[in-house]
Design a protein around this motif. Structure first.
Motif, PDB file in Angstrom:
ATOM      1  N   ALA A  98       0.832  -1.207   0.000  1.00 21.40           N
ATOM      2  CA  ALA A  98       0.000   0.000   0.000  1.00 21.40           C
ATOM      3  C   ALA A  98       0.867   1.258   0.000  1.00 21.40           C
ATOM      4  CB  ALA A  98      -0.948  -0.003   1.197  1.00 21.40           C
ATOM      5  N   GLU A  99       1.908   1.271   0.826  1.00 24.52           N
ATOM      6  CA  GLU A  99       2.814   2.426   0.892  1.00 24.52           C
ATOM      7  C   GLU A  99       3.541   2.618  -0.433  1.00 24.52           C
ATOM      8  OE1 GLU A  99       5.177   5.623   2.202  1.00 24.52           O
ATOM      9  OE2 GLU A  99       3.409   4.760   3.161  1.00 24.52           O
ATOM     10  N   LYS A 119       2.585   1.637  -3.419  1.00 23.36           N
ATOM     11  CA  LYS A 119       1.623   2.092  -4.432  1.00 23.36           C
ATOM     12  C   LYS A 119       1.340   3.573  -4.250  1.00 23.36           C
ATOM     13  CE  LYS A 119      -0.631  -2.209  -5.620  1.00 23.36           C
ATOM     14  NZ  LYS A 119      -1.874  -3.000  -5.602  1.00 23.36           N
ATOM     15  N   GLN A 120       1.223   4.013  -3.011  1.00 24.13           N
ATOM     16  CA  GLN A 120       0.986   5.423  -2.727  1.00 24.13           C
ATOM     17  C   GLN A 120       2.153   6.268  -3.228  1.00 24.13           C
ATOM     18  OE1 GLN A 120       0.434   6.314   1.423  1.00 24.13           O
ATOM     19  NE2 GLN A 120      -0.397   8.334   0.997  1.00 24.13           N
ATOM     20  N   ARG A 121       3.369   5.745  -3.102  1.00 19.45           N
ATOM     21  CA  ARG A 121       4.569   6.451  -3.581  1.00 19.45           C
ATOM     22  C   ARG A 121       4.760   6.265  -5.080  1.00 19.45           C
ATOM     23  NH1 ARG A 121       9.553   6.113   0.474  1.00 19.45           N
ATOM     24  NH2 ARG A 121       8.467   6.281   2.455  1.00 19.45           N
ATOM     25  N   ASP A 122       3.925   5.432  -5.686  1.00 15.63           N
ATOM     26  CA  ASP A 122       4.035   5.098  -7.110  1.00 15.63           C
ATOM     27  C   ASP A 122       5.343   4.385  -7.409  1.00 15.63           C
ATOM     28  OD1 ASP A 122       2.539   5.013  -9.404  1.00 15.63           O
ATOM     29  OD2 ASP A 122       3.223   6.950 -10.153  1.00 15.63           O
TER      30      ASP A 122
END
Length: 100
Positions: free
Chosen positions: A92-93, A95-98
């Motif tokens: 999740a982290e 993905k949030q940071r791409d």
């Protein structure tokens, strides 16, 4: 509480938890091209997981000119990370940071 060390290419950076170490490996280090199949994956834990979940041990040994000790070391790292880390939170982290 023991600290986690990155270990990629001699990187000695240390982290309080496994999640931070995995995120560091994924964000701060070059990607790894799997010698077996050519896929590009984050280095460190994700590269180890890819090798042992997508390929047989024999394929790994041949492709990386590894011995049984190298296989055991990486299997131990994979097992230790998976016993400790919240991998859903890591993904999740990232993905949030791409970063994935």
């Amino acid at each position: 509480m023991s600290l986690w060390t990155c270990g990629i290419g001699g990187c000695e950076e240390r982290f309080e938890d496994a999640e931070a170490a995995i995120i560091h490996q994924t964000v701060k280090h070059e990607r790894h091209q799997c010698t077996v199949c050519g896929n590009i994956v984050p280095d460190g834990y994700f590269a180890i997981r890819h090798a042992f979940e997508e390929h047989s041990r024999a394929e790994y040994v041949r492709a990386y000119d590894a011995d049984s000790s190298a296989v055991r070391t990486r299997e131990d790292v994979k097992q230790a990370v998976e016993a400790e880390a919240d991998l859903h939170a890591v993904v999740a982290e990232l993905k949030q940071r791409d970063a994935l």
